[in-house]
Write a protein that holds these residues in place. Structure first.
Motif, PDB file in Angstrom:
ATOM      1  N   ASN A 173       0.809  -1.216   0.000  1.00 54.46           N
ATOM      2  CA  ASN A 173       0.000   0.000   0.000  1.00 54.46           C
ATOM      3  C   ASN A 173       0.850   1.278   0.000  1.00 54.46           C
ATOM      4  O   ASN A 173       0.331   2.381  -0.187  1.00 54.46           O
TER       5      ASN A 173
ATOM      6  N   ASN B 249       0.640   4.900 -12.822  1.00 48.59           N
ATOM      7  CA  ASN B 249      -0.018   3.839 -12.056  1.00 48.59           C
ATOM      8  C   ASN B 249      -0.694   4.316 -10.775  1.00 48.59           C
ATOM      9  O   ASN B 249      -1.463   3.554 -10.175  1.00 48.59           O
ATOM     10  N   PHE B 250      -0.433   5.556 -10.343  1.00 55.11           N
ATOM     11  CA  PHE B 250      -1.020   6.003  -9.074  1.00 55.11           C
ATOM     12  C   PHE B 250      -1.626   7.407  -9.235  1.00 55.11           C
ATOM     13  O   PHE B 250      -1.222   8.362  -8.550  1.00 55.11           O
ATOM     14  N   PRO B 251      -2.613   7.543 -10.122  1.00 52.60           N
ATOM     15  CA  PRO B 251      -3.202   8.874 -10.359  1.00 52.60           C
ATOM     16  C   PRO B 251      -3.996   9.399  -9.170  1.00 52.60           C
ATOM     17  O   PRO B 251      -4.243  10.600  -9.083  1.00 52.60           O
ATOM     18  N   ASN B 252      -4.384   8.502  -8.245  1.00 54.08           N
ATOM     19  CA  ASN B 252      -5.188   8.936  -7.101  1.00 54.08           C
ATOM     20  C   ASN B 252      -4.337   9.186  -5.864  1.00 54.08           C
ATOM     21  O   ASN B 252      -4.873   9.521  -4.797  1.00 54.08           O
ATOM     22  N   ASN B 253      -3.044   9.019  -5.980  1.00 52.43           N
ATOM     23  CA  ASN B 253      -2.157   9.238  -4.836  1.00 52.43           C
ATOM     24  C   ASN B 253      -2.146  10.725  -4.480  1.00 52.43           C
ATOM     25  O   ASN B 253      -2.208  11.594  -5.344  1.00 52.43           O
ATOM     26  N   THR B 254      -2.080  10.994  -3.196  1.00 55.50           N
ATOM     27  CA  THR B 254      -2.092  12.400  -2.749  1.00 55.50           C
ATOM     28  C   THR B 254      -0.864  13.187  -3.244  1.00 55.50           C
ATOM     29  O   THR B 254      -0.868  14.423  -3.271  1.00 55.50           O
TER      30      THR B 254
ATOM     31  N   TYR C 157       0.271  12.971  -6.240  1.00 56.48           N
ATOM     32  CA  TYR C 157       0.215  13.047  -7.703  1.00 56.48           C
ATOM     33  C   TYR C 157       0.456  14.468  -8.227  1.00 56.48           C
ATOM     34  O   TYR C 157       1.230  14.639  -9.172  1.00 56.48           O
TER      35      TYR C 157
ATOM     36  N   TYR D 121      -3.650  22.850 -10.502  1.00 54.32           N
ATOM     37  CA  TYR D 121      -3.498  22.824  -9.045  1.00 54.32           C
ATOM     38  C   TYR D 121      -3.083  24.204  -8.522  1.00 54.32           C
ATOM     39  O   TYR D 121      -1.987  24.378  -7.948  1.00 54.32           O
TER      40      TYR D 121
END
Length: 322
Positions: A55, A87-92, A94, A125
């Protein structure tokens, strides 16, 4: 009761597991913040190799990419950041991943791509804590490509809107450099313009000098030809004058010869006349003597006649014809 205890156990175990995982990631982050990049890299790789920390893989890839960007290991940074973003577009993390990719492209001197990525980060952003940094690195891309106006605009955003930003002083410094660059460019343009003008003047001068030399050479050639013709004409005139003088000399010589002949003849005549004169003089002298004797005789006769005449008168005798 036993079921409740089992559920409580599972929750405690999960919390303990998460705390262990968070502890490992925090250790790596602390190592990064302390500048211990080798230790941070090793800690992050251990997280990726640990199947129980699946995780945290997104965070581990992000921080590995960030470490490699900081240490300028660009190939490794690109691999880890690209994997993270895909692979981790939802990671904080990002949004910061996009920001770090913009920095990475800048270090790779892919300025056009970096401008696109950083512009996308700023637009998507605007509330990110790194937004001022995004404007700064956007300014850096424009600065490196010589787009001073665009760079100045980006730096001015940092200075005017984010005075407490970590990049505030760096942006002010860049603005000063751009001002100097502008002056330098103006000076270089002036020098270039002056140099080009001088070159044009020099080329024009050299061109005119060549034309002048050619004109002088042509004039000298023409002058030589004219002098040659004049010399020939002068020689002809001199020759004619000499011929005329020779004719005059011959005429004078003939006249002199004639005069000498005449003079000789005159001398001959004069000598002859002198002899005649001498003869005549001698004859005249004799005649004169004779005449003088006759005159003397006549005078005596006259005197004698006069004497007798006087005597006759005294005696009273008249003389006929008297």
């Amino acid at each position: 009761m036993q079921r409740k205890l089992w559920i409580l156990y599972l929750l405690t175990a999960s919390l303990s597991f998460a705390q262990v995982n968070d502890g490992a990631l925090n250790t790596a982050i602390n190592q990064y913040n302390q500048g211990k990049y080798s230790e941070a890299t090793e800690s992050l790789r251990n997280i990726l190799l640990d199947s129980d920390k699946a995780n945290l893989q997104g965070d581990a890839y992000f921080w590995l990419g960030k470490v490699y960007v900081t240490t300028l290991e660009l190939v490794q940074a690109e691999k880890n950041l690209e994997y993270f973003l895909q692979n981790f577009p939802n990671n904080t993390n990002y949004p910061e991943g996009i920001y770090q990719k913009g920095r990475l492209l800048f270090f790779q001197k892919e300025y056009a791509k970096a401008i696109n990525v950083l512009t996308d980060f700023i637009n998507k952003y605007p509330d990110s804590s790194l937004i001022s940094n995004g404007h700064f690195w956007l300014g850096e891309c424009f600065y490196e490509t010589g787009h001073w106006e665009e760079a100045m605009t980006a730096y001015q955003v940092v200075i005017q809107q984010y005075p407490k930003s970590f990049k505030f002083e760096a942006a002010k410094y860049r603005v000063t450099l751009i001002s100097l660059k502008r002056r330098e460019e103006e000076l270089l343009k002036l020098i270039k313009w002056s140099h080009e003008e001088n070159l044009e003047s020099l080329e024009e001068f050299q061109k005119r000098e060549v034309e002048y030399r050619n004109a002088i050479k042509d004039y000298q050639n023409k002058l030589a030809i004219l002098q040659s013709k004049n010399l020939e004409n002068q020689l002809v005139d001199i020759s004619d004058n000499l011929k005329s003088q020779e004719d005059q000399n011959r005429a004078l010589q003939a006249r002199i010869d004639n005069l000498e002949a005449e003079n000789k003849a005159l001398r001959t005549q004069l000598n002859s006349k002198d002899a005649n004169i001498q003869d005549m003089t001698i004859q005249n002298n004799d005649d004169i003597q004779k005449l003088k004797a006759l005159i003397d005789l006549k005078e005596r006769v006259l005197k004698l006649k006069e004497f007798y005449y006087v005597e006759l008168l005294q005696e009273g005798v008249q003389v006929d014809g008297q």
